[in-house]
Write a protein that holds these residues in place. Structure first.
Motif, PDB file in Angstrom:
ATOM      1  N   LEU A 251      -8.726   6.967 -64.795  1.00  0.00           N
ATOM      2  CA  LEU A 251      -8.772   6.458 -66.168  1.00  0.00           C
ATOM      3  C   LEU A 251      -9.992   6.961 -66.936  1.00  0.00           C
ATOM      4  CD1 LEU A 251      -7.582   2.758 -65.693  1.00  0.00           C
ATOM      5  CD2 LEU A 251      -6.268   4.724 -66.500  1.00  0.00           C
ATOM      6  N   ALA A 252     -10.714   7.907 -66.352  1.00  0.00           N
ATOM      7  CA  ALA A 252     -11.919   8.419 -67.021  1.00  0.00           C
ATOM      8  C   ALA A 252     -11.599   9.026 -68.380  1.00  0.00           C
ATOM      9  CB  ALA A 252     -12.610   9.451 -66.129  1.00  0.00           C
ATOM     10  N   ASP A 253     -10.427   9.627 -68.496  1.00  0.00           N
ATOM     11  CA  ASP A 253     -10.024  10.244 -69.767  1.00  0.00           C
ATOM     12  C   ASP A 253      -9.213   9.293 -70.642  1.00  0.00           C
ATOM     13  OD1 ASP A 253     -11.237  12.647 -69.050  1.00  0.00           O
ATOM     14  OD2 ASP A 253      -9.426  13.389 -68.048  1.00  0.00           O
ATOM     15  N   HIS A 254      -9.195   8.025 -70.271  1.00  0.00           N
ATOM     16  CA  HIS A 254      -8.422   7.038 -71.035  1.00  0.00           C
ATOM     17  C   HIS A 254      -9.292   5.813 -71.339  1.00  0.00           C
ATOM     18  CE1 HIS A 254      -4.641   9.215 -70.283  1.00  0.00           C
ATOM     19  NE2 HIS A 254      -5.101   9.409 -69.064  1.00  0.00           N
ATOM     20  N   PRO A 255     -10.365   6.002 -72.112  1.00  0.00           N
ATOM     21  CA  PRO A 255     -11.237   4.850 -72.405  1.00  0.00           C
ATOM     22  C   PRO A 255     -10.514   3.742 -73.166  1.00  0.00           C
ATOM     23  CG  PRO A 255     -11.774   6.720 -73.829  1.00  0.00           C
ATOM     24  CD  PRO A 255     -10.830   7.232 -72.783  1.00  0.00           C
ATOM     25  N   GLU A 256      -9.479   4.117 -73.916  1.00  0.00           N
ATOM     26  CA  GLU A 256      -8.723   3.092 -74.642  1.00  0.00           C
ATOM     27  C   GLU A 256      -8.015   2.145 -73.672  1.00  0.00           C
ATOM     28  OE1 GLU A 256      -8.454   6.970 -77.088  1.00  0.00           O
ATOM     29  OE2 GLU A 256      -8.319   6.358 -74.979  1.00  0.00           O
ATOM     30  N   ILE A 257      -7.514   2.696 -72.568  1.00  0.00           N
ATOM     31  CA  ILE A 257      -6.843   1.842 -71.581  1.00  0.00           C
ATOM     32  C   ILE A 257      -7.870   0.961 -70.878  1.00  0.00           C
ATOM     33  CG2 ILE A 257      -5.512   1.824 -69.428  1.00  0.00           C
ATOM     34  CD1 ILE A 257      -3.992   4.227 -70.400  1.00  0.00           C
ATOM     35  N   ARG A 258      -9.048   1.496 -70.628  1.00  0.00           N
ATOM     36  CA  ARG A 258     -10.101   0.656 -70.048  1.00  0.00           C
ATOM     37  C   ARG A 258     -10.451  -0.492 -70.998  1.00  0.00           C
ATOM     38  NH1 ARG A 258     -14.150   5.184 -67.248  1.00  0.00           N
ATOM     39  NH2 ARG A 258     -13.075   5.230 -65.227  1.00  0.00           N
ATOM     40  N   ASP A 259     -10.445  -0.208 -72.288  1.00  0.00           N
ATOM     41  CA  ASP A 259     -10.689  -1.258 -73.278  1.00  0.00           C
ATOM     42  C   ASP A 259      -9.572  -2.299 -73.229  1.00  0.00           C
ATOM     43  OD1 ASP A 259     -12.009  -2.571 -75.312  1.00  0.00           O
ATOM     44  OD2 ASP A 259     -11.440  -1.156 -76.884  1.00  0.00           O
ATOM     45  N   LEU A 260      -8.343  -1.828 -73.110  1.00  0.00           N
ATOM     46  CA  LEU A 260      -7.193  -2.731 -72.993  1.00  0.00           C
ATOM     47  C   LEU A 260      -7.301  -3.592 -71.736  1.00  0.00           C
ATOM     48  CD1 LEU A 260      -4.357  -3.578 -74.069  1.00  0.00           C
ATOM     49  CD2 LEU A 260      -3.414  -1.751 -72.623  1.00  0.00           C
ATOM     50  N   ILE A 261      -7.757  -2.988 -70.648  1.00  0.00           N
ATOM     51  CA  ILE A 261      -7.959  -3.746 -69.409  1.00  0.00           C
ATOM     52  C   ILE A 261      -8.973  -4.865 -69.640  1.00  0.00           C
ATOM     53  CG2 ILE A 261      -8.931  -3.614 -67.074  1.00  0.00           C
ATOM     54  CD1 ILE A 261      -7.662  -0.818 -66.841  1.00  0.00           C
ATOM     55  N   GLY A 262     -10.041  -4.547 -70.380  1.00  0.00           N
ATOM     56  CA  GLY A 262     -11.031  -5.573 -70.698  1.00  0.00           C
ATOM     57  C   GLY A 262     -10.415  -6.726 -71.472  1.00  0.00           C
ATOM     58  N   LEU A 263      -9.531  -6.397 -72.407  1.00  0.00           N
ATOM     59  CA  LEU A 263      -8.849  -7.441 -73.177  1.00  0.00           C
ATOM     60  C   LEU A 263      -7.978  -8.302 -72.268  1.00  0.00           C
ATOM     61  CD1 LEU A 263      -7.872  -8.808 -75.789  1.00  0.00           C
ATOM     62  CD2 LEU A 263      -6.205  -6.944 -76.036  1.00  0.00           C
TER      63      LEU A 263
END
Length: 262
Positions: free
Chosen positions: A128-140
């Motif tokens: 997920l290193a190239d998907h910071p938006e998904i990491r943000d979604l995971i945080g949500l």
């Protein structure tokens, strides 16, 4: 044989892949048992004598746990799951990696605790290193999970003070996640605009599923300052005063995010 020891060794066999390989590859040999205590040797020899049945149980246990990884996400973080599917992540392989890190632990009915552990694991994955938006979604969605797991920690109302409830959580995003929340077909697809959004996760009522809503920076500041119950005058001294504070607090109250003094 001691029944409790038989059970504990069976549970160990289900989770210990090294022990499984030793048993499965023995093919009737007993040398591999020499370093075990005598009482354990007797039990393991009995299991080895039923090799096919033991192997079937172990494989089914692992199959169930591999699937439970996805089920936990589907229950606690369905948006993250859909985003991961949309970018083509190999979920069974990720599941096995996670389970090996946790020694094939069975979370049982603790689905939200399981989901939280999976989300924490995903945040660290290089995939997920190239998907910071998904990491943000995971945080949500971790906030969603913490909302449900925190419902038992109900704070006692403090008379005369504004205070948070257990029915809401706040996520400060790094990207415009609202785009994905509005159009879930786009989850994980393409980049999102960098933006700090204040997304409140809340339960409209005890029987409902959680909902998302964007709140203003002012509402986010007021909510953040209510980490501890406060009088209105204390609240005004901690955040920039605004004539709309009471209206904003009223809106947070309508969203079940805070309690207001009677």
């Amino acid at each position: 044989m001691d029944a409790e020891q038989v059970w504990k060794l069976w549970r160990r066999l289900l989770r210990d892949e090294t022990l499984q390989q030793q048993l499965f590859q023995a093919q009737g040999a007993t040398q591999w048992l020499q370093h075990f205590p005598e009482d354990e040797r007797t039990i393991l020899q009995a299991y080895a004598g039923q090799f096919d049945r033991v192997k079937w149980f172990v494989e089914n246990y692992q199959f169930r746990l591999v699937n439970s990884f996805t089920n936990a996400l589907e229950t606690g973080a369905p948006l993250t799951l859909r985003a991961l599917i949309n970018i083509g992540l190999d979920l069974p392989t990720l599941s096995r990696t996670f389970l090996r890190e946790h020694d094939w632990f069975d979370f049982g009915p603790r689905v939200y605790g399981y989901c939280d552990a999976v989300l924490e694991f995903l945040l660290e994955r290089q995939e997920l290193a190239d998907h910071p938006e998904i990491r943000d979604l995971i945080g949500l969605e971790r906030e969603c999970v913490h909302l449900y797991t925190g419902l038992m920690d109900v704070a006692v109302p403090v008379p005369g003070r504004y205070q948070r409830t257990a029915q809401a959580r706040l996520h400060h995003s790094r990207f415009a996640l609202s785009h994905w929340l509005r159009d879930k077909t786009q989850l994980g697809r393409g980049p999102l605009e960098p933006a700090c959004q204040h997304i409140l996760v809340y339960l409209p009522n005890p029987e409902a599923r959680h909902k998302f809503t964007l709140i203003s920076p002012q509402a986010a500041r007021l909510y953040a300052d209510l980490e501890q119950p406060r009088l209105l005058e204390d609240l005004a001294s901690h955040v920039p005063h605004n004539g709309d504070d009471l209206a904003v607090l009223g809106k947070l109250h309508q969203l079940n995010a805070i309690r207001m003094p009677a």
